[in-house]
Design a protein around this motif. Structure first.
Motif: not given
Length: 360
Positions: A19-24, A150-157
Motif C-alpha cells: 500500500d505504501y508503494l501506491n500499489l494494490e 499526523n500518523e503514518p497509515g493507509g486506508l486499507m483497514d
C-alpha cells in the motif's frame, strides 16, 4: 431507543507491504467484530464505556467544553471533533457501550474498527444520511485515526471494515479506488496469535524504507513504481544497479505484485482452493525471505498447520510478530486449530463477513 451496530476486522490476502508503494491490496472482512450500543441522554454528555480483549476504560465528554486530546491516540475524542468539524451536528449526549472480540495490538486493525464503529453509532444516533455511506464512514475514520494525529497509515483497514466482503483496493497517490469483488471464498480461514508483540519500527526500517530508497535510486532510469517491472520486463535489467540488500527486497515486492494480479484474475473467474493456497504460500515466502518480517513462532504455526491439511497461509499485518492465518477446507479446520493450539497458541476459525452495519 437503543441503536446496536458493529463492524468487522480484516485479513489481508494479497498486497502486504504494497500500500505504501501506491500499489494494490486484496483484503477480506472477517467475523471478528467491534460492537457499539448507543442511547440518547437528556444532557450534553457523551459517556463511553469500552471493554474488550485487554481493554477496559471509560470516557466522559462534555459537548459544551473544548475536547482536548490526552494522547496521540485519543480516538474517541478525535472522532467527535472530526464529525463536528465536518458539519455533523451532535446536539445531545449519548450513553455508548462498546466491546470487541478482536485481538489488540496484533495487526487486526482493532483501533480502526473502534473508530469506524464509533462513527457509525454516532451517525445512527443523530440519524444522518451518511450513516449508510461506507465510503464516507471510511474516510471519516481515516481522518480521525490518521490525519488528526499526523500518523503514518493507509486506508486499507478503514475501507475493509466499512465495506466488508472481499475488496480490491488500488492506492493511487490522489485517490483510493475501491472495487468490491463479488466472490465467495469456499473453505475457511484460521487465525492464530503468535503471542509476540509486533515490532513495527523494526519492520518499517527493514522492509519499507530500503524499497523506497531503491525506487528513488532508479528514477534516473525512468522507473517510478514496482508496476514498471511487471508492465515492461525490459526494466528488470536496471535491478543490477541496486545493492544486494535492496535487490532482494525489490524482487520480493515485484513477485508479490505478480501474485496479487494472479489472484485478482482468479477471483474474477471463481476460486480454485488449491491455487489460492499456493498463492498465499508464495506471498508469505516473499514476506519471509525477501522482506524478512516473519518470526520463528509464526513459521512454527504455519508449518504445523500445513502438516495437518492447511492449503496455504501467511502473516497478517506489518509483521515482526502479531497474527498469521491459514486457509483450509472446512473439514480440516478443527484438526488444524487443535494441533496448533496444542503448542500453546491461540486461534479461531473465521469466515468472510459483511461491513459496518446495524444489528438487530
Amino acid at each position: 431507543m437503543k441503536i446496536s451496530v458493529s463492524t468487522p476486522s480484516r485479513i489481508c490476502l494479497f498486497g502486504e507491504h504494497q500500500d505504501y508503494l501506491n500499489l494494490e491490496v486484496i483484503a477480506s472482512a472477517i467475523n471478528l467484530r467491534f460492537r457499539a450500543e448507543g442511547t440518547k441522554r437528556d444532557d450534553r454528555i457523551i459517556h463511553v464505556r469500552l471493554k474488550g480483549e485487554g481493554i477496559s476504560r471509560e470516557e466522559v465528554i462534555n459537548l459544551d467544553e473544548e475536547i482536548v486530546y490526552e494522547n496521540n491516540r485519543d480516538y474517541i475524542k478525535s472522532a467527535i471533533n472530526v464529525l463536528r468539524r465536518n458539519g455533523y451536528e451532535i446536539e445531545s449526549g449519548f450513553d455508548i457501550y462498546m466491546d470487541s472480540d478482536i485481538p489488540i495490538g496484533k495487526g487486526m486493525c482493532s483501533s480502526t474498527t473502534m473508530v469506524v464503529v464509533f462513527i457509525k453509532v454516532l451517525l445512527e444516533l443523530i440519524n444522518h444520511e451518511d450513516k449508510d455511506n461506507p465510503e464516507k464512514i471510511a474516510l471519516l475514520g481515516f481522518e480521525a485515526e490518521v490525519t488528526e494525529f499526523n500518523e503514518p497509515g493507509g486506508l486499507m483497514d478503514q475501507y475493509s471494515s466499512a465495506y466488508g466482503g472481499l475488496l480490491h483496493l488500488t492506492f493511487d497517490k490522489d485517490k483510493t479506488v475501491v472495487e468490491p469483488l463479488n466472490t465467495e471464498i469456499p473453505g475457511c480461514f484460521i487465525l492464530f496469535d503468535s503471542l509476540e508483540d509486533k515490532q513495527t519500527t523494526k519492520v518499517l526500517a527493514s522492509a519499507k524504507y530500503p524499497v523506497l530508497e531503491a525506487l528513488d535510486e532508479l528514477k534516473q532510469y525512468g522507473i517510478g513504481s514496482i508496476r514498471d517491472f511487471v508492465d515492461d520486463e525490459k526494466n528488470l535489467a536496471y535491478l543490477e544497479k541496486l545493492s544486494p540488500a535492496k535487490l532482494v527486497k525489490v524482487k520480493a515486492n515485484i513477485d508479490n505484485y505478480k501474485t496479487l494480479k494472479e489472484a485478482e484474475e482468479m477471483f474474477g473467474t471463481g476460486v480454485d482452493s488449491v491455487k489460492l493456497g499456493e498463492l498465499l504460500k508464495r506471498h508469505h515466502g516473499n514476506l519471509r525471505d525477501g522482506l524478512e518480517i516473519s518470526t520463528p513462532k509464526i513459521e512454527e504455526i504455519l508449518e504445523t498447520a500445513y502438516e495437518n491439511g492447511a492449503l496455504g497461509g501467511k502473516i497478517n499485518g506489518s509483521g515482526g510478530g502479531g497474527c498469521c492465518y491459514v486457509y483450509a477446507y472446512e473439514k480440516d479446520a478443527q484438526k488444524i486449530l487443535d494441533e496448533v493450539c496444542a503448542k500453546g497458541y491461540w486461534g479461531v476459525i473465521l469466515k468472510q463477513d459483511s461491513g459496518v452495519r446495524v444489528d438487530s
